[in-house]
Write a protein that holds these residues in place. Structure first.
Motif: not given
Length: 318
Positions: A95-98, A61-70
């Motif tokens: 991880v699903a991307h926005a 999560t420290t490198v996930l972008r806004r809108g990314d989610a497991f």
């Protein structure tokens, strides 16, 4: 050997992003020190590198972008949805991307498009797609039987308590999936064959394979009173006075074995026949399990209007 310099703030106690540490003034050489590990590119965590699943999720999560989610199997584990054993040991995180962004590309990460209509919720502070969207995404990874078991869990809860989704919502979401979706057939079958009431994944799989093979629908974990005792069988056909019990590994423990024996005697005294099914039997020879239960039902007066047989292409994995 010189001891590495202390990390500023609370970075010694949590995963952190390399970029965050550099911006805080931590030298690049300090981030290459032997007391730090990199579970994912661009992340650091203090050694010894723990294999705690949630901790690995926090690191990413420290490198996930806004809108990314497991999503997918990763989200399922965070929601508590039961999965086959192979997913419990899986290292990769899904991880699903926005919408409008590219999938996250990193070693140890499986990127996926976000399910239409998916919402991001927080589980232990982690961004996770909602349970129904997670289940829809699981169709990429699970057999129909395990999709049914996952749906059973969502609409029943663990041990029959705490359902996390509504059966109507789940069916509505499946109905809204556009024609041509890669896994639409499996999802439609699973949505029609899910049942509330099973208290474990093996119980769901057992119920599903029996009914799929042509046997009548059983009651699931419905209490029956025999004398002054309350008994809750896994699967029960009251009309035929037959109970099927799934005996997991814990049923071999002395205390549990004694309880099972006492319960079987109570059922026998009430002229209710009991069939015990083990994990090795269910996942090793499900056809044999179907035949055993079918014979007991026929002995009790059930008359099948067609031949009982295992459906084709059924995959059961522990």
């Amino acid at each position: 050997m010189r001891r590495p310099a202390p990390l500023p703030g609370d970075r010694a106690d949590r995963p952190f992003a390399v970029r965050e540490a550099l911006e805080a003034g931590v030298p690049a050489r300090r981030l290459r020190a032997s007391d730090l590990a990199a579970p994912f590119h661009g992340t650091r965590i203090r050694r010894p590198l723990e294999t705690d699943f949630t901790l690995w999720c926090r690191a990413l999560t420290t490198v996930l972008r806004r809108g990314d989610a497991f999503t997918g199997p990763t989200a399922a584990r965070l929601w508590g949805i039961p999965l086959p054993i192979r997913f419990v040991t899986e290292v990769a995180l899904h991880v699903a991307h926005a919408p409008g962004t590219r999938q996250l590309r990193r070693k140890g990460v499986v990127g996926a498009a976000r399910v239409i209509g998916a919402r991001t919720l927080a589980v232990e502070g982690l961004p996770v797609v909602d349970p129904v969207s997670c289940w829809i995404d699981l169709a990429r990874s699970l057999s129909v039987g395990d999709l049914v078991a996952a749906a059973d869990f969502l609409i029943t809860g663990e041990g029959g308590v705490g359902a996390v989704a509504d059966a109507g919502e789940l069916r509505a979401r499946v109905a809204a999936i556009p024609r041509g979706h890669r896994n639409i057939r499996a999802l439609r079958v699973a949505a029609s064959e899910m049942r509330a009431g099973s208290w474990s994944r093996p119980e769901s799989v057992l119920r599903w394979i029996l009914v799929r093979s042509g046997l009548p629908e059983p009651e699931l974990n419905q209490a029956i009173r025999i004398g002054g005792r309350l008994v809750i069988p896994d699967l029960h056909w009251p009309e035929f006075r037959l109970v099927v019990e799934y005996d997991g590994a814990h049923h071999g423990e002395a205390g549990q074995w004694a309880q099972d024996l006492a319960r079987s005697e109570v059922l026998a005294d009430a002229r209710i026949r009991v069939v015990h099914v083990t994990a090795r039997q269910l996942f090793g020879d499900p056809a044999m399990v179907v035949r055993r239960v079918a014979r007991r039902l026929v002995d009790a007066g059930w008359r099948a209007s067609y031949r009982v047989e295992m459906p084709e292409n059924v995959v059961l994995e522990p």
